[in-house]
Write a protein that holds these residues in place. Structure first.
Motif, PDB file in Angstrom:
ATOM      1  N   VAL A  12       8.133   6.454  -2.684  1.00 61.71           N
ATOM      2  CA  VAL A  12       7.728   7.771  -3.161  1.00 61.71           C
ATOM      3  C   VAL A  12       8.369   8.789  -2.229  1.00 61.71           C
ATOM      4  CG1 VAL A  12       5.803   9.366  -3.520  1.00 61.71           C
ATOM      5  CG2 VAL A  12       5.492   6.949  -4.021  1.00 61.71           C
ATOM      6  N   TYR A 109      -2.594   9.846  -0.816  1.00 64.60           N
ATOM      7  CA  TYR A 109      -1.916   9.755  -2.109  1.00 64.60           C
ATOM      8  C   TYR A 109      -1.422   8.324  -2.347  1.00 64.60           C
ATOM      9  CZ  TYR A 109       1.607  10.270  -5.723  1.00 64.60           C
ATOM     10  OH  TYR A 109       2.342  10.114  -6.867  1.00 64.60           O
ATOM     11  N   LYS A 113      -2.554   5.662  -5.167  1.00 67.27           N
ATOM     12  CA  LYS A 113      -1.516   5.139  -6.049  1.00 67.27           C
ATOM     13  C   LYS A 113      -1.578   3.611  -6.108  1.00 67.27           C
ATOM     14  CE  LYS A 113       3.499   5.516  -6.792  1.00 67.27           C
ATOM     15  NZ  LYS A 113       3.404   5.750  -8.217  1.00 67.27           N
ATOM     16  N   LYS A 116      -4.611   2.472  -8.157  1.00 68.12           N
ATOM     17  CA  LYS A 116      -4.381   2.630  -9.596  1.00 68.12           C
ATOM     18  C   LYS A 116      -3.405   1.578 -10.114  1.00 68.12           C
ATOM     19  CE  LYS A 116      -5.368   7.571  -9.664  1.00 68.12           C
ATOM     20  NZ  LYS A 116      -4.802   8.914  -9.707  1.00 68.12           N
ATOM     21  N   GLU A 117      -2.326   1.338  -9.368  1.00 68.05           N
ATOM     22  CA  GLU A 117      -1.347   0.335  -9.786  1.00 68.05           C
ATOM     23  C   GLU A 117      -1.965  -1.059  -9.829  1.00 68.05           C
ATOM     24  OE1 GLU A 117       1.900   0.782  -7.029  1.00 68.05           O
ATOM     25  OE2 GLU A 117       2.710   2.521  -8.091  1.00 68.05           O
TER      26      GLU A 117
END
Length: 134
Positions: A12, A109, A113, A116-117
């Motif tokens: 990212v 963040y 992330k 969620k993944e």
């Protein structure tokens, strides 16, 4: 020769102030950095306490504490953001608190992330397994 499978890397890009950094993350590096993040935050609190009592603390002591903090923070965030990233961001603004908060926000963040993944991969796997059970 066997089947070739491409490994996906998790990256990212962040713009922290005027500096662009790329985070390369795995579950292992996130855990490592999150564990170090607490120590870095505690070190920052100690600097803030020393600065609040600056009239009773020598400038040399404060400078030493800041340099120690910068080295610790650099090491803490290096596994994900790379060598020198913390220092580059700090040197662009010369504000320890702002730099620490920016990296902390970036870590939060990344942590969200990954959660969620992971949840999505679990759902996808369950759907795939359901197809095979029919």
């Amino acid at each position: 020769m066997g089947v070739k499978i491409q490994l996906n890397t998790n990256t990212v890009d962040f713009e922290l102030g005027e500096v662009e950094v790329t985070a390369t993350y795995t579950l292992e590096t996130i855990k490592l950095v999150m564990a170090n993040k607490e120590k870095v935050q505690e070190d920052l609190k100690q600097i803030q306490i020393a600065l609040s009592d600056a009239e009773n603390v020598s400038e040399e002591t404060i400078d030493t504490a800041i340099q120690s903090y910068l080295q610790g923070a650099e090491e803490a965030f290096k596994p994900i953001f790379g060598e020198g990233s913390f220092t580059k961001v700090y040197e662009s603004c010369h504000d320890i608190v702002a730099t620490a908060e920016a990296f902390s926000d970036a870590m939060d963040y990344l942590n969200d992330k990954i959660e969620k993944e992971t949840a999505q991969k679990k759902k996808d796997k369950q759907k795939k397994l359901a197809k095979y059970k029919k």
